[in-house]
Write a protein that holds these residues in place. Structure first.
Motif, PDB file in Angstrom:
ATOM      1  N   LYS A  36      16.494   2.623   7.983  1.00 44.95           N
ATOM      2  CA  LYS A  36      17.237   2.122   9.145  1.00 44.95           C
ATOM      3  C   LYS A  36      16.293   1.494  10.169  1.00 44.95           C
ATOM      4  N   ASP A  37      15.146   2.139  10.377  1.00 45.12           N
ATOM      5  CA  ASP A  37      14.172   1.606  11.334  1.00 45.12           C
ATOM      6  C   ASP A  37      13.650   0.243  10.879  1.00 45.12           C
ATOM      7  N   TYR A  38      13.349   0.129   9.593  1.00 45.05           N
ATOM      8  CA  TYR A  38      12.855  -1.147   9.072  1.00 45.05           C
ATOM      9  C   TYR A  38      13.931  -2.222   9.132  1.00 45.05           C
ATOM     10  N   TRP A  39      15.186  -1.853   8.834  1.00 45.88           N
ATOM     11  CA  TRP A  39      16.267  -2.839   8.935  1.00 45.88           C
ATOM     12  C   TRP A  39      16.303  -3.428  10.343  1.00 45.88           C
ATOM     13  N   THR A  40      16.177  -2.563  11.343  1.00 44.09           N
ATOM     14  CA  THR A  40      16.212  -3.018  12.738  1.00 44.09           C
ATOM     15  C   THR A  40      15.027  -3.935  13.043  1.00 44.09           C
ATOM     16  N   LYS A  41      13.842  -3.547  12.581  1.00 40.59           N
ATOM     17  CA  LYS A  41      12.647  -4.358  12.817  1.00 40.59           C
ATOM     18  C   LYS A  41      12.739  -5.694  12.079  1.00 40.59           C
ATOM     19  N   PHE A  42      13.231  -5.662  10.849  1.00 41.80           N
ATOM     20  CA  PHE A  42      13.392  -6.895  10.073  1.00 41.80           C
ATOM     21  C   PHE A  42      14.311  -7.865  10.810  1.00 41.80           C
ATOM     22  N   ASP A  43      15.443  -7.345  11.262  1.00 42.47           N
ATOM     23  CA  ASP A  43      16.434  -8.185  11.926  1.00 42.47           C
ATOM     24  C   ASP A  43      15.857  -8.816  13.193  1.00 42.47           C
ATOM     25  N   ALA A  44      15.069  -8.045  13.944  1.00 42.63           N
ATOM     26  CA  ALA A  44      14.477  -8.554  15.182  1.00 42.63           C
ATOM     27  C   ALA A  44      13.490  -9.686  14.894  1.00 42.63           C
ATOM     28  N   VAL A  45      12.663  -9.522  13.876  1.00 45.47           N
ATOM     29  CA  VAL A  45      11.676 -10.551  13.536  1.00 45.47           C
ATOM     30  C   VAL A  45      12.369 -11.828  13.058  1.00 45.47           C
ATOM     31  N   LEU A  46      13.378 -11.684  12.219  1.00 47.51           N
ATOM     32  CA  LEU A  46      14.102 -12.858  11.730  1.00 47.51           C
ATOM     33  C   LEU A  46      14.798 -13.588  12.874  1.00 47.51           C
ATOM     34  N   HIS A  47      15.315 -12.827  13.825  1.00 43.95           N
ATOM     35  CA  HIS A  47      15.958 -13.438  14.994  1.00 43.95           C
ATOM     36  C   HIS A  47      14.932 -14.224  15.809  1.00 43.95           C
ATOM     37  N   ASP A  48      13.738 -13.656  15.998  1.00 42.45           N
ATOM     38  CA  ASP A  48      12.682 -14.355  16.743  1.00 42.45           C
ATOM     39  C   ASP A  48      12.299 -15.663  16.047  1.00 42.45           C
ATOM     40  N   ILE A  49      12.212 -15.628  14.725  1.00 39.48           N
ATOM     41  CA  ILE A  49      11.855 -16.836  13.973  1.00 39.48           C
ATOM     42  C   ILE A  49      12.948 -17.888  14.102  1.00 39.48           C
ATOM     43  N   GLU A  50      14.191 -17.465  14.025  1.00 42.06           N
ATOM     44  CA  GLU A  50      15.314 -18.401  14.136  1.00 42.06           C
ATOM     45  C   GLU A  50      15.324 -19.116  15.482  1.00 42.06           C
ATOM     46  N   LEU A  51      14.994 -18.398  16.543  1.00 46.02           N
ATOM     47  CA  LEU A  51      14.996 -19.001  17.875  1.00 46.02           C
ATOM     48  C   LEU A  51      13.976 -20.129  17.979  1.00 46.02           C
ATOM     49  N   ILE A  52      12.867 -20.000  17.261  1.00 47.76           N
ATOM     50  CA  ILE A  52      11.823 -21.023  17.313  1.00 47.76           C
ATOM     51  C   ILE A  52      12.077 -22.132  16.301  1.00 47.76           C
ATOM     52  N   MET A  53      12.472 -21.753  15.103  1.00 47.10           N
ATOM     53  CA  MET A  53      12.656 -22.737  14.040  1.00 47.10           C
ATOM     54  C   MET A  53      13.932 -23.552  14.224  1.00 47.10           C
ATOM     55  N   GLY A  54      14.988 -22.911  14.698  1.00 48.86           N
ATOM     56  CA  GLY A  54      16.236 -23.619  14.954  1.00 48.86           C
ATOM     57  C   GLY A  54      16.989 -23.990  13.691  1.00 48.86           C
ATOM     58  N   HIS A  96       0.810  -1.218   0.000  1.00 53.59           N
ATOM     59  CA  HIS A  96       0.000   0.000   0.000  1.00 53.59           C
ATOM     60  C   HIS A  96       0.846   1.272   0.000  1.00 53.59           C
ATOM     61  N   SER A  97       2.025   1.206  -0.569  1.00 55.69           N
ATOM     62  CA  SER A  97       2.866   2.398  -0.640  1.00 55.69           C
ATOM     63  C   SER A  97       2.292   3.380  -1.655  1.00 55.69           C
ATOM     64  N   PRO A  98       2.088   4.649  -1.284  1.00 55.73           N
ATOM     65  CA  PRO A  98       1.506   5.614  -2.216  1.00 55.73           C
ATOM     66  C   PRO A  98       2.484   6.139  -3.257  1.00 55.73           C
ATOM     67  N   ASP A  99       3.795   6.060  -2.969  1.00 54.27           N
ATOM     68  CA  ASP A  99       4.751   6.674  -3.891  1.00 54.27           C
ATOM     69  C   ASP A  99       6.026   5.864  -4.109  1.00 54.27           C
ATOM     70  N   GLY A 100       6.138   4.692  -3.471  1.00 50.35           N
ATOM     71  CA  GLY A 100       7.330   3.875  -3.670  1.00 50.35           C
ATOM     72  C   GLY A 100       8.592   4.497  -3.118  1.00 50.35           C
ATOM     73  N   LYS A 101       8.469   5.228  -2.008  1.00 51.20           N
ATOM     74  CA  LYS A 101       9.624   5.885  -1.412  1.00 51.20           C
ATOM     75  C   LYS A 101       9.766   5.509   0.064  1.00 51.20           C
ATOM     76  N   ILE A 102      11.009   5.401   0.510  1.00 54.99           N
ATOM     77  CA  ILE A 102      11.323   5.168   1.919  1.00 54.99           C
ATOM     78  C   ILE A 102      12.494   6.077   2.284  1.00 54.99           C
ATOM     79  N   SER A 103      12.328   6.871   3.320  1.00 57.87           N
ATOM     80  CA  SER A 103      13.404   7.771   3.731  1.00 57.87           C
ATOM     81  C   SER A 103      14.561   6.981   4.336  1.00 57.87           C
ATOM     82  N   GLN A 104      15.718   7.633   4.468  1.00 54.86           N
ATOM     83  CA  GLN A 104      16.884   6.971   5.046  1.00 54.86           C
ATOM     84  C   GLN A 104      16.615   6.533   6.482  1.00 54.86           C
ATOM     85  N   GLN A 105      15.946   7.387   7.256  1.00 53.81           N
ATOM     86  CA  GLN A 105      15.660   7.035   8.645  1.00 53.81           C
ATOM     87  C   GLN A 105      14.682   5.867   8.727  1.00 53.81           C
ATOM     88  N   ASP A 106      13.655   5.893   7.876  1.00 55.70           N
ATOM     89  CA  ASP A 106      12.697   4.788   7.872  1.00 55.70           C
ATOM     90  C   ASP A 106      13.368   3.491   7.426  1.00 55.70           C
TER      91      ASP A 106
END
Length: 207
Positions: A167-185, A155-165
């Motif tokens: 970085k924020d998404y990179w951090t959130k992505f990494d956290a979710v992948l880490h949570d999945i790894e802990l369960i999946m092994g 649902h992106s209106p313009d296909g743009k992501i700021s530099q700060q956003d």
């Protein structure tokens, strides 16, 4: 039937997005996130789907066919759109050619939510996963992937992501992948993601 005529001032000043405008760093940021979602998170959801069905890659269609009624008539309406239905319930007159690798994030989410044994997150399926940051269950991680997909590529209106956003998404992505790894092994989604972050891609490669 009288047609709808919006007030003139509703459109005042609206010029739309210029398709000839140059590609910016913000467009590149958006493209990088979309590729990470389709590849790394797509791999994670496929692994979750197969693991919680306890089936081999080649047997997934048998499980899906066994749940055809639920997927086509669940909650009083079909859960799959026509393209998704054609992929998982192909024409019986021809041999199935689709594979799990062709399942996109939306289809994987629908299958995991509705016919797998993955427990629902604390707030339930379909709710905002950011409301429960302490819920690190597998269901919550699946919901966060849905949230990322919807807000970034769906649902992106313009296909743009700021530099700060970015970085924020990179951090959130990494956290979710880490949570999945802990369960999946034994999975290496974080490593895949780190390699993805280092890639410089063009906006065309993200389509």
């Amino acid at each position: 039937m009288v047609g709808f005529s919006p007030p003139v001032d509703l459109w005042f000043g609206y010029e739309g997005h210029d398709p000839d405008a140059p590609i910016t760093q913000e467009h590149m940021n958006h493209a990088r996130l979309c590729v990470a979602l389709a590849t790394v998170f797509g791999n994670a959801l496929r692994d979750i789907l197969l693991t919680y069905f306890s089936v081999q890659y080649k047997d997934i269609y048998q499980v899906i066919l066994a749940n055809e009624v639920k997927l086509t008539k669940g909650r009083g309406r079909p859960l799959l759109n026509p393209d998704q239905s054609q992929l998982v319930f192909p024409d019986p007159t021809r041999q199935t050619t689709g594979t799990v690798d062709q399942f996109d994030l939306s289809l994987l989410y629908i299958l995991i939510r509705n016919i797998s044994t993955v427990p629902a997150p604390v707030t339930g399926w379909g709710c905002d996963p950011l409301d429960q940051p302490r819920d690190v269950s597998l269901g919550a991680s699946v919901e966060r992937i849905r949230y990322f997909r919807n807000h970034i590529s769906g649902h992106s209106p313009d296909g743009k992501i700021s530099q700060q956003d970015l970085k924020d998404y990179w951090t959130k992505f990494d956290a979710v992948l880490h949570d999945i790894e802990l369960i999946m092994g034994g999975k290496v989604y974080s490593q895949q993601f780190e390699k993805q972050k280092e890639h410089v891609i063009s906006i065309y490669e993200a389509c």
